[in-house]
Design a protein around this motif. Structure first.
Motif, short mmCIF file in Angstrom:
data_model
loop_
_atom_site.label_atom_id
_atom_site.label_comp_id
_atom_site.label_asym_id
_atom_site.label_seq_id
_atom_site.Cartn_x
_atom_site.Cartn_y
_atom_site.Cartn_z
N ARG A 1 -30.16 9.10 0.18
CA ARG A 1 -29.07 9.84 0.82
C ARG A 1 -28.49 9.06 2.00
N ILE A 2 -29.36 8.46 2.80
CA ILE A 2 -28.82 7.72 3.95
C ILE A 2 -28.11 6.45 3.49
N ALA A 3 -28.59 5.84 2.40
CA ALA A 3 -27.89 4.69 1.84
C ALA A 3 -26.52 5.10 1.33
N ALA A 4 -26.45 6.27 0.68
CA ALA A 4 -25.17 6.76 0.18
C ALA A 4 -24.20 7.02 1.33
N ASP A 5 -24.70 7.57 2.42
CA ASP A 5 -23.85 7.85 3.58
C ASP A 5 -23.23 6.57 4.15
N GLU A 6 -23.96 5.45 4.02
CA GLU A 6 -23.51 4.18 4.58
C GLU A 6 -22.91 3.24 3.52
N ASP A 7 -22.76 3.75 2.29
CA ASP A 7 -22.20 2.95 1.19
C ASP A 7 -22.99 1.66 0.96
N VAL A 8 -24.31 1.77 1.00
CA VAL A 8 -25.20 0.64 0.75
C VAL A 8 -25.88 0.85 -0.61
N PRO A 9 -25.91 -0.16 -1.46
CA PRO A 9 -26.54 0.00 -2.78
C PRO A 9 -28.00 0.42 -2.68
N PHE A 10 -28.37 1.39 -3.51
CA PHE A 10 -29.73 1.91 -3.55
C PHE A 10 -30.07 2.26 -4.98
N LEU A 11 -31.23 1.82 -5.42
CA LEU A 11 -31.71 2.14 -6.76
C LEU A 11 -33.01 2.90 -6.68
#
Length: 303
Positions: free
Chosen positions: A256-266
């Motif tokens: 969720r925090i990666a999504a908030d910052e537009d950072v790729p997360f798998l």
């Protein structure tokens, strides 16, 4: 937002970043070192929730280490009884900084986890293991991924997910943990990340792997590459961005925090049969490295 290229604290190839010669490093089998560490994790083991100040101090120490300020990092970490030691992985000859809790060996460990930073290459990406032991073999998958791609940061949770009261130590679903604080710092720096999980074979009997980008979509291109690499190695993959899959990780707080910052997360779930087979685990890690290798080759990360 501007960009900053981060260099590992061994960028010169001779110094640990604190004035110590490489000869002070300890040679270990990194896989065995982490196996020994996690072997003490049990559902009824100890876990002490960290305060906001304690989380900040550990995170500040990791941040200083990533910026090449090891001596300052050690001073900051000492305030919360953490330390840094340099390890030379006997399997690869590569050097890693291990950020560790000095209380780990006490009768009542706090369970705050460890962080491993590649000292021979620029830090660019992370591999995260939130449920060591509980998700059998994920900690060793994390080692395989870290060893196989330069510039990695490995974050391993420090307790079984059922330790402590309630879900206090389930770091994939809590924001008040050292694990989450460190992952959030890496997201702030723009580091893409892959988080490794495990499921019982009968939870998704038609699939060996469930691949997801969690709540966000920034990692979808990387997710496709990963899923293709897994398929090419004979794994049956459920692609959560294409269809409804079990265990998609939409509530995962690091995602969720990666999504908030537009950072790729798998968010990647592996069946028990994959994690329990040395050959299949090696193939699974090789597939993950198809993605992490691209991250390692990136031109820089943001600050």
């Amino acid at each position: 937002m501007g960009t900053l290229v981060l260099r590992g604290t061994h960028d010169t190839g001779r110094d640990t970043g604190s004035g110590r010669p490489d000869g002070d490093a300890r040679s270990v089998d990194l896989a065995r070192d982490i196996a020994d560490y996690t072997s003490r994790f049990t559902p009824d083991g100890g876990y002490l929730p960290p305060s906001r100040t304690e989380r900040r101090l550990v995170t500040d120490g990791v941040a200083l280490l990533l910026d090449g300020h090891r001596e300052q990092a050690e001073q900051r970490l000492a305030e919360v009884d953490f330390g840094i030691r340099t390890l030379v992985d006997s399997a690869t000859g590569r050097r890693f900084a291990e950020v560790y809790d000095r209380v780990d060996q006490a009768p009542h460990p706090r369970g705050w986890g460890r962080v491993y930073v590649d000292l021979d290459h620029r830090a660019r990406w992370s591999v995260q293991v939130p449920h060591p032991v509980a998700d059998h073999g994920t900690e060793q998958l994390g080692v395989r991924v870290l060893r196989g791609t330069p510039g990695g940061v490995l974050i391993v949770a420090g307790a079984h997910r059922k330790s402590g009261e309630g879900d206090a130590s389930d770091v994939a679903h809590r924001r008040d943990t050292v694990f989450h604080a460190v992952c959030a710092e890496l997201v702030r720096r723009g580091f893409p990340g892959v988080q490794l999980h495990g499921f019982a074979d009968d939870s998704a009997p038609d699939h060996d792997v469930v691949a997801s980008t969690g709540k966000g979509s920034e990692g979808r291109t990387d997710g496709r590459r990963l899923a293709d690499a897994l398929r090419d190695r004979g794994f049956a993959v459920c692609r959560a961005w294409v269809r409804s899959c079990p265990l998609e990780g939409h509530e995962n707080v690091q995602g969720r925090i990666a999504a908030d910052e537009d950072v790729p997360f798998l968010h990647v779930e592996f069946a028990r049969s994959v994690r329990s087979s040395d050959a299949r685990a090696a193939e699974a890690a090789a597939a993950v490295r198809v993605v992490t290798s691209r991250w390692a080759a990136a031109s820089g990360v943001r600050r």
